[in-house]
Design a protein around this motif. Sequence first.
Motif, PDB file in Angstrom:
ATOM      1  N   MET A   1       0.823  -1.197   0.000  1.00  0.00           N
ATOM      2  CA  MET A   1       0.000   0.000   0.000  1.00  0.00           C
ATOM      3  C   MET A   1       0.860   1.252   0.000  1.00  0.00           C
ATOM      4  O   MET A   1       1.859   1.298   0.690  1.00  0.00           O
ATOM      5  CB  MET A   1      -0.847   0.007   1.264  1.00  0.00           C
ATOM      6  N   ARG A   2       0.413   2.221  -0.734  1.00  0.00           N
ATOM      7  CA  ARG A   2       1.115   3.490  -0.811  1.00  0.00           C
ATOM      8  C   ARG A   2       0.968   4.257   0.504  1.00  0.00           C
ATOM      9  O   ARG A   2      -0.090   4.257   1.118  1.00  0.00           O
ATOM     10  CB  ARG A   2       0.519   4.300  -1.946  1.00  0.00           C
ATOM     11  N   LYS A   3       2.032   4.907   0.936  1.00  0.00           N
ATOM     12  CA  LYS A   3       2.005   5.671   2.184  1.00  0.00           C
ATOM     13  C   LYS A   3       1.132   6.907   2.009  1.00  0.00           C
ATOM     14  O   LYS A   3       1.263   7.641   1.038  1.00  0.00           O
ATOM     15  CB  LYS A   3       3.421   6.061   2.569  1.00  0.00           C
ATOM     16  N   ILE A   4       0.247   7.113   2.969  1.00  0.00           N
ATOM     17  CA  ILE A   4      -0.675   8.252   2.933  1.00  0.00           C
ATOM     18  C   ILE A   4      -0.442   9.078   4.188  1.00  0.00           C
ATOM     19  O   ILE A   4      -0.414   8.538   5.287  1.00  0.00           O
ATOM     20  CB  ILE A   4      -2.143   7.772   2.920  1.00  0.00           C
ATOM     21  N   ASP A   5      -0.271  10.388   4.040  1.00  0.00           N
ATOM     22  CA  ASP A   5      -0.158  11.293   5.177  1.00  0.00           C
ATOM     23  C   ASP A   5      -1.490  12.030   5.312  1.00  0.00           C
ATOM     24  O   ASP A   5      -1.753  12.978   4.562  1.00  0.00           O
ATOM     25  CB  ASP A   5       0.989  12.279   4.970  1.00  0.00           C
ATOM     26  N   PRO A   6      -2.353  11.594   6.248  1.00  0.00           N
ATOM     27  CA  PRO A   6      -3.682  12.201   6.379  1.00  0.00           C
ATOM     28  C   PRO A   6      -3.655  13.697   6.624  1.00  0.00           C
ATOM     29  O   PRO A   6      -4.590  14.403   6.255  1.00  0.00           O
ATOM     30  CB  PRO A   6      -4.292  11.468   7.575  1.00  0.00           C
ATOM     31  N   LYS A   7      -2.574  14.221   7.237  1.00  0.00           N
ATOM     32  CA  LYS A   7      -2.493  15.659   7.526  1.00  0.00           C
ATOM     33  C   LYS A   7      -2.495  16.494   6.253  1.00  0.00           C
ATOM     34  O   LYS A   7      -2.904  17.651   6.272  1.00  0.00           O
ATOM     35  CB  LYS A   7      -1.228  15.977   8.325  1.00  0.00           C
ATOM     36  N   LYS A   8      -2.037  15.923   5.154  1.00  0.00           N
ATOM     37  CA  LYS A   8      -1.912  16.674   3.903  1.00  0.00           C
ATOM     38  C   LYS A   8      -3.169  16.592   3.039  1.00  0.00           C
ATOM     39  O   LYS A   8      -3.209  17.154   1.950  1.00  0.00           O
ATOM     40  CB  LYS A   8      -0.705  16.175   3.121  1.00  0.00           C
ATOM     41  N   LEU A   9      -4.188  15.896   3.513  1.00  0.00           N
ATOM     42  CA  LEU A   9      -5.404  15.694   2.734  1.00  0.00           C
ATOM     43  C   LEU A   9      -6.554  16.539   3.269  1.00  0.00           C
ATOM     44  O   LEU A   9      -6.639  16.797   4.470  1.00  0.00           O
ATOM     45  CB  LEU A   9      -5.817  14.222   2.780  1.00  0.00           C
ATOM     46  N   SER A  10      -7.460  16.916   2.390  1.00  0.00           N
ATOM     47  CA  SER A  10      -8.693  17.572   2.825  1.00  0.00           C
ATOM     48  C   SER A  10      -9.588  16.512   3.484  1.00  0.00           C
ATOM     49  O   SER A  10      -9.343  15.302   3.341  1.00  0.00           O
ATOM     50  CB  SER A  10      -9.416  18.181   1.625  1.00  0.00           C
ATOM     51  N   VAL A  11     -10.625  16.946   4.174  1.00  0.00           N
ATOM     52  CA  VAL A  11     -11.554  15.989   4.788  1.00  0.00           C
ATOM     53  C   VAL A  11     -12.144  15.088   3.703  1.00  0.00           C
ATOM     54  O   VAL A  11     -12.234  13.871   3.880  1.00  0.00           O
ATOM     55  CB  VAL A  11     -12.662  16.692   5.600  1.00  0.00           C
ATOM     56  N   GLN A  12     -12.522  15.659   2.578  1.00  0.00           N
ATOM     57  CA  GLN A  12     -13.085  14.849   1.495  1.00  0.00           C
ATOM     58  C   GLN A  12     -12.090  13.796   1.021  1.00  0.00           C
ATOM     59  O   GLN A  12     -12.452  12.634   0.819  1.00  0.00           O
ATOM     60  CB  GLN A  12     -13.524  15.726   0.325  1.00  0.00           C
ATOM     61  N   GLU A  13     -10.826  14.179   0.845  1.00  0.00           N
ATOM     62  CA  GLU A  13      -9.807  13.228   0.403  1.00  0.00           C
ATOM     63  C   GLU A  13      -9.575  12.137   1.464  1.00  0.00           C
ATOM     64  O   GLU A  13      -9.396  10.965   1.126  1.00  0.00           O
ATOM     65  CB  GLU A  13      -8.486  13.945   0.113  1.00  0.00           C
ATOM     66  N   ARG A  14      -9.593  12.530   2.740  1.00  0.00           N
ATOM     67  CA  ARG A  14      -9.440  11.551   3.821  1.00  0.00           C
ATOM     68  C   ARG A  14     -10.560  10.526   3.778  1.00  0.00           C
ATOM     69  O   ARG A  14     -10.331   9.321   3.886  1.00  0.00           O
ATOM     70  CB  ARG A  14      -9.450  12.246   5.176  1.00  0.00           C
ATOM     71  N   VAL A  15     -11.782  11.028   3.652  1.00  0.00           N
ATOM     72  CA  VAL A  15     -12.949  10.141   3.613  1.00  0.00           C
ATOM     73  C   VAL A  15     -12.853   9.198   2.417  1.00  0.00           C
ATOM     74  O   VAL A  15     -13.104   7.999   2.541  1.00  0.00           O
ATOM     75  CB  VAL A  15     -14.257  10.959   3.605  1.00  0.00           C
TER      76      VAL A  15
END
Length: 125
Positions: A1-15
């Motif tokens: 799985m690709r590493k995801i940094d939730p801090k850099k995402l909008s709420v929509q992108e996180r969801v």
Amino acid sequence: MRKIDPKKLSVQERVEKLHDMILGGHILEAFEKFYADDVVRKENDDEAIVGKNACRLQEENLVTGITAFRKAKVKNVIIGEKISVVEWEFDYTHKELGERKYTHIAVQQWNCDGQIVNETIYNNN
């Protein structure tokens, strides 16, 4: 799985990432990435569960008990500044709970680190 940094995402992108992981069968990994250590989770009229460790145990018990998985579908999503509301449809068989087919609505509050700090779940079962 690709590493995801939730801090850099909008709420929509996180969801969207959270849903992609769940629908891809990575439920526990999604939990680790998107839930805060101090999360508070409440389901229907049950008492709130406090802390990631306690919530993780509940999630693990659900996931590991599934014997037949037929469906998970995101039906509706509402996104706000630090909140998301998601309507899910589930259909599976659980070794302890039996046949389960229900609608699940999750109201999630997000922190500035990109993680859920409060989740209230409403099931129609």
